[in-house]
Design a protein around this motif. Structure first.
Motif, short mmCIF file in Angstrom:
data_model
loop_
_atom_site.label_atom_id
_atom_site.label_comp_id
_atom_site.label_asym_id
_atom_site.label_seq_id
_atom_site.Cartn_x
_atom_site.Cartn_y
_atom_site.Cartn_z
N GLU A 161 -2.92 -15.65 8.93
CA GLU A 161 -1.74 -14.81 9.08
C GLU A 161 -1.92 -13.41 8.50
O GLU A 161 -1.22 -13.01 7.57
CB GLU A 161 -0.54 -15.50 8.40
CG GLU A 161 0.07 -16.64 9.20
CD GLU A 161 0.84 -16.14 10.41
OE1 GLU A 161 1.63 -15.19 10.24
OE2 GLU A 161 0.64 -16.67 11.51
N ILE A 162 -2.87 -12.68 9.04
CA ILE A 162 -3.11 -11.32 8.54
C ILE A 162 -2.19 -10.34 9.26
O ILE A 162 -2.13 -10.34 10.49
CB ILE A 162 -4.58 -10.94 8.77
CG1 ILE A 162 -5.47 -11.96 8.09
CG2 ILE A 162 -4.85 -9.51 8.34
CD1 ILE A 162 -6.27 -11.51 6.96
N HIS A 163 -1.47 -9.55 8.49
CA HIS A 163 -0.62 -8.49 9.05
C HIS A 163 -1.08 -7.16 8.47
O HIS A 163 -1.23 -7.05 7.25
CB HIS A 163 0.84 -8.70 8.67
CG HIS A 163 1.46 -9.87 9.36
ND1 HIS A 163 2.06 -9.77 10.58
CD2 HIS A 163 1.56 -11.17 8.99
CE1 HIS A 163 2.51 -10.96 10.95
NE2 HIS A 163 2.22 -11.83 10.00
N ASP B 276 2.22 -12.54 -2.94
CA ASP B 276 3.09 -13.25 -2.04
C ASP B 276 3.01 -12.58 -0.68
O ASP B 276 3.33 -11.41 -0.56
CB ASP B 276 4.51 -13.17 -2.61
CG ASP B 276 5.45 -14.07 -1.84
OD1 ASP B 276 4.95 -14.85 -1.02
OD2 ASP B 276 6.65 -13.96 -2.08
N THR B 277 2.55 -13.34 0.33
CA THR B 277 2.45 -12.71 1.65
C THR B 277 3.72 -12.90 2.45
O THR B 277 3.88 -12.35 3.51
CB THR B 277 1.29 -13.29 2.48
OG1 THR B 277 1.32 -14.70 2.35
CG2 THR B 277 -0.02 -12.73 2.02
N ALA B 278 4.66 -13.73 1.93
CA ALA B 278 5.86 -14.05 2.69
C ALA B 278 6.58 -12.78 3.08
O ALA B 278 6.85 -11.92 2.25
CB ALA B 278 6.77 -14.95 1.87
N GLY B 279 6.88 -12.64 4.33
CA GLY B 279 7.59 -11.46 4.82
C GLY B 279 6.83 -10.19 4.57
O GLY B 279 7.40 -9.15 4.28
N SER B 280 5.50 -10.26 4.66
CA SER B 280 4.70 -9.08 4.36
C SER B 280 4.59 -8.17 5.55
O SER B 280 3.62 -7.48 5.72
CB SER B 280 3.31 -9.49 3.89
OG SER B 280 2.63 -10.09 4.96
N GLY B 281 5.59 -8.20 6.41
CA GLY B 281 5.62 -7.24 7.51
C GLY B 281 5.50 -5.87 6.90
O GLY B 281 6.30 -5.50 6.05
N GLU B 282 4.49 -5.15 7.33
CA GLU B 282 4.16 -3.83 6.78
C GLU B 282 5.38 -2.99 6.47
O GLU B 282 6.32 -2.93 7.26
CB GLU B 282 3.32 -3.07 7.80
CG GLU B 282 1.91 -3.53 7.82
CD GLU B 282 1.27 -3.25 6.50
OE1 GLU B 282 1.37 -2.09 6.07
OE2 GLU B 282 0.69 -4.18 5.92
N GLY B 283 5.34 -2.31 5.38
CA GLY B 283 6.37 -1.31 5.12
C GLY B 283 7.64 -1.91 4.54
O GLY B 283 8.19 -1.38 3.59
N HIS B 284 8.09 -3.07 5.08
CA HIS B 284 9.30 -3.67 4.54
C HIS B 284 9.10 -3.97 3.07
O HIS B 284 9.99 -3.87 2.27
CB HIS B 284 9.62 -4.99 5.25
CG HIS B 284 9.57 -4.89 6.73
ND1 HIS B 284 10.41 -4.06 7.43
CD2 HIS B 284 8.76 -5.48 7.63
CE1 HIS B 284 10.12 -4.16 8.73
NE2 HIS B 284 9.13 -5.00 8.87
N HIS B 285 7.89 -4.38 2.77
CA HIS B 285 7.62 -4.89 1.43
C HIS B 285 7.32 -3.78 0.45
O HIS B 285 7.68 -3.86 -0.72
CB HIS B 285 6.45 -5.85 1.52
CG HIS B 285 6.36 -6.80 0.37
ND1 HIS B 285 5.86 -6.42 -0.84
CD2 HIS B 285 6.73 -8.09 0.25
CE1 HIS B 285 5.91 -7.45 -1.66
NE2 HIS B 285 6.43 -8.48 -1.02
N ALA B 286 6.67 -2.75 0.95
CA ALA B 286 6.24 -1.69 0.04
C ALA B 286 7.44 -1.04 -0.61
O ALA B 286 8.51 -0.95 -0.03
CB ALA B 286 5.44 -0.64 0.81
N ALA B 287 7.27 -0.62 -1.84
CA ALA B 287 8.40 -0.06 -2.58
C ALA B 287 8.84 1.26 -1.97
O ALA B 287 8.03 2.02 -1.53
CB ALA B 287 8.01 0.18 -4.03
#
Lengths: 521, 309
Positions: A283-285, A510-521
């Motif tokens: 599951e690489i994003h 934690d990769t959960a919900g690691s859709g790019e950008g959403h996660h980044a601060a």
């Protein structure tokens, strides 16, 4: 560290003393009249660029190579060390940069191969456990080596040396494969060993490590000793000057902050490992926009190879949409077609995958530029290739004997400059680089990093996979970490630090919900 | 009881037919575990067969015959070792040449001995145990070399996985650079492994010419050397599986003969191909696990070693 150990009186006998060591290889004088003194319990740094003669010198000490001239004094006694077995017998242990381990054997079996008179594997396993506990090097002797991480493999090498109660331990670039936390553990082990009276010869070109760990340093340049000093009293700048003969070059990283279209989208890429020693990708994003450098850190063997192969097209993704290059689904495309979509790729192995060793520079140029008008109606346009090749050589300062020099005749740094130059001049939309400055000297490394930054500023999306954290922090706009086949979210470089990346390298993210950008601060 | 006797007879014949393969494949297994690929088994077997046969004719002693076969096989493999290890010739090409050389040499040397009858190796029934019904004739009523081959199987298994020398041998086959860096003599270990392979190939040949069909005929190994080679690979370099493959080959050979004897109208040529085809097929099917192969295959197999590297 006690003061007795660090400041032995004038009467103390050096553990190892080299006088006037000379080693001539065809074409190069690898060691030119080298003197080196290591006291008992001293952590002594051997500092120098690639090709400065460090490896040759330690190979002479370890008996792998014989010196042409010079004397070796061990504990005050002059002798010849004619093979590694004799060196081990004297009490010299060496941890090589490239481990001498056997993948399909267990840890205990690997160690048994190095310990004479070790018929009883069970008893040996006990000894291994005892040593590993004592020095804080946890390892299960029953495991097979191919299941170990690189850091764990290094532990096996170190334990293998320690079982023989060495008086001198040679460490060749030991931290290049470790996470920052593992480096800290290693340093504690080494300090403890030194405190017990074991001398350590520590080879590195990382100045901060040497300042932190070593009490004395011998600096080599071009096969000669250029200085002997106490690194704790030097600055990185002064050490660098001794090492490369000029100031440490730094690259200019001015980020305009202009981001373009998304050039690479990796969307839930999963790939089973096709090799029992390989890593499965899960599951690489990842998204990269034009004008952005994304760095992927990680300890070797955590899926970098597989990810790079999946991106370059050497391994096909399960679904075409898993990988999109400039918006085009590319998961199913072979490497040539992906290049047609604007991908350029610099693989890890320079000789063999980046360039064909036996072929000339211009022939190697053709290998990746053939889609750029180098071939017309099936005929190779030699003048255009030569022109392109010459531009690469001039622009990237490649030292070689001309367009017809064989690729294998170039030094590692020059060949890497050539390969990267060849890819950059293609004007790619997306450039993927694997370990761009691995084993390259400081000057060439700076030039390569600068070229990558300049390319980013022209709007290219760049992905750099590297084990060199310093490098990633220097050039990346965002950093992600790959661990055990999973990719962490990519965090803005300014919002993270070595500590956090180090934790991530150990898999703590934690990769959960690691859709790019959403996660980044 | 008649059926049981027939089955026992078939099984005993199966073991006899499989024994030369077992010898040759065990030797090749050791050779390959040390990282050397010797494709010359067929040639070494033929030279062993003719040497053993001539020694037997001249001295009348089966023991001397077997010893001569071993010596001849070792001489052939010694030549192979010199070419590939010392002179670093290509192992594949040298092995193929060794087979061609062995075919020609054995035919030339054996010219005067074709059709020469000898007394085959006598059986060696083990007292008491051999008298047990069924089991006795199955396990304890063979010629001496069958026992030797089974002892050799146990010895090879123990050597590879229990002894320090076996560990060193596997290490050399896994990575000769690392073994060299630790301080082992890669060439010496490989020479010993190659010579062992030659000796067992010689015995395998002698088994054919002294026991299985006690006579000399040109090219009498009939491709068994190649099957032994395939056995090692398909057995994923594990001794127990080599035994399985060898007896499978032997079993199908014998079954073929019985099918023909029973009067089925099948071409004898077709029947003769069956053991080769079936053995390879079965072993391929049971060894499809890529992980197992990678873990057991010697990583340095066929790669030349130069110590100055």
């Amino acid at each position: 560290m006690t003061s007795q150990a660090t400041n032995p009186g004038p009467a103390a006998t050096p553990q190892l003393e080299l006088r006037g060591i000379v080693k001539q290889y065809p074409g190069t004088l690898a060691n030119d009249d080298i003197d080196l003194t290591v006291m008992p319990g001293e952590v002594h740094a051997l500092l120098g660029e690639n090709g400065a003669g460090k490896s040759t010198l330690v190979k002479i000490i370890y008996g792998v190579v014989q010196a042409d001239a010079g004397e070796i004094h061990w504990n005050g006694e002059r002798l010849n060390i004619s093979n590694p077995a004799q060196a081990r017998h004297l009490g010299i242990g060496m941890v090589f940069q490239h481990f001498n381990l056997f993948d399909t054997l267990t840890v205990a079996e690997n160690i048994a191969l190095c310990v004479e008179d070790s018929r009883d594997l069970a008893k040996l396993a006990e000894q291994v456990s005892a040593v590993s506990e004592r020095y804080g090097l946890p390892i299960d002797p029953r495991r097979h080596v191919h299941t170990l991480s690189v850091g764990e493999r290094q532990r096996v090498e170190i334990i293998r040396c320690l079982l023989q109660n060495p008086k001198l331990l040679i460490m060749d670039e030991p931290t290049s494969v470790l996470t920052p936390q593992e480096v800290e553990v290693l340093f504690q082990t080494l300090r403890r060993l030194a405190g017990e009276g074991c001398s350590i010869l520590y080879i590195s070109h990382k100045l901060d490590e040497i300042k932190e760990l070593c009490e004395r340093a011998t600096v080599l340049r071009g096969g000669k000793v250029t200085a002997t000093c106490d690194p704790r009293r030097e600055t990185p700048k002064s050490l660098a000057e001794m090492m490369i003969g000029s100031e440490l070059p730094v690259c200019q990283n001015v980020d305009g902050g202009d981001r373009g279209e998304v050039c690479l989208e990796v969307d839930g890429l999963s790939l089973p490992a096709d090799d029992p020693f390989g890593t499965e990708l899960t599951e690489i994003h990842l998204n990269i926009r034009g004008g952005e450098i994304v760095g992927i850190a990680g300890v070797a063997g955590n899926g970098q190879k597989e990810l790079l192969q999946a991106l370059s097209g050497e391994m096909k993704a399960t679904h075409a949409n898993d990988i999109r290059i400039a918006g085009t689904p590319a998961g199913h495309l072979p490497p040539g077609h992906r290049r047609g979509e604007g991908l350029a790729f610099v693989p890890e192995e320079r000789l063999g995958r980046g360039a064909v060793p036996e072929m000339s520079m211009s022939d190697n140029t053709l290998l990746t530029t053939y889609q750029k008008d180098m071939v017309r109606s099936g005929f190779i346009q030699f003048d255009r290739i030569d022109e392109y090749c010459k531009t690469v050589v001039d622009d990237f300062n490649v030292v070689c004997a001309g367009n017809h020099a064989e690729a294998r005749s170039l030094s590692g740094g020059n060949l890497q400059k050539f390969i990267i130059g060849r890819e950059i001049l293609l004007g790619p939309k997306l450039l993927i680089l694997a370990h761009p400055t691995w084993g390259v000297d400081v000057g060439a490394a700076t030039l390569i990093r600068q070229a990558i930054i300049d390319l980013r500023n022209k709007g290219t999306a760049v992905l750099v996979v590297s084990e060199d954290l310093e490098e990633l922090f220097e050039i990346s706009d965002r950093i992600a970490v790959i661990s055990n086949g999973r990719l962490s979210p990519a965090r803005r470089t300014g919002d993270t630090d070595v500590e956090e990346v180090g934790r991530w390298m150990a898999g703590m993210f934690d990769t959960a919900g690691s859709g790019e950008g959403h996660h980044a601060a | 009881m008649a059926e049981i006797d027939t089955i026992v007879a078939i099984l005993v014949a199966t073991m006899r037919a499989g024994t030369p393969l077992l010898f040759a494949a065990l030797g090749e297994l050791i050779t390959e575990k040390a990282g050397v690929l010797n494709l010359g088994i067929e040639g070494m077997m033929l030279v062993g067969a003719v040497a053993g046969f001539i020694a037997m004719v001249l001295t009348g002693s089966p023991l001397i015959g077997v010893l001569a076969a071993m010596a001849a096989g070792m001489a052939m493999s010694g030549l192979f070792g010199f070419l590939t290890l010392t002179l670093m010739a290509n192992q594949v090409a040298t092995g193929l040449a060794l087979t061609i050389f062995g075919v020609g040499l054995s035919a030339f040397v054996g010219l005067g001995y074709i059709g020469n009858p000898i007394q085959g190796l006598p059986g060696l029934a083990i007292p008491v145990l051999g008298d047990i019904p069924v089991l006795g004739s199955l396990l304890f009523n063979h010629d001496p070399l069958v026992y030797v081959s089974l002892v050799l199987l146990a010895a090879v298994t123990w050597f590879l996985y229990r002894s320090r020398a076996g560990l060193i041998l596997r290490a050399v086959g896994e990575s000769h650079e690392a073994a060299h860096a630790i301080g082992y003599s890669v060439l010496k270990i490989r020479y010993l492994a190659v010579l062992f392979g030659g000796a067992t190939s010689g015995i395998a040949g002698a088994y054919l010419s002294l026991v299985y069909t006690p006579q000399w005929a040109e090219n009498m190994t009939a491709g068994r050397g190649w099957i032994a080679l395939a056995l090692v690979v398909f057995a994923t370099w594990r001794p127990a599986r080599v035994l399985l493959g060898a007896y499978l080959f032997g079993g199908i050979t014998i079954m073929g003969l019985h099918v023909q004897a029973a009067g089925f109208a099948i071409s004898s040529h077709l029947v003769a191909t069956l053991p080769y085809l079936a053995t390879v097929l079965v072993l391929v099917l049971i060894s499809r696990d890529a992980t197992r192969i990678k873990l057991n295959a010697p990583a340095a197999l066929g790669k030349p070693f130069h110590s100055s590297g």
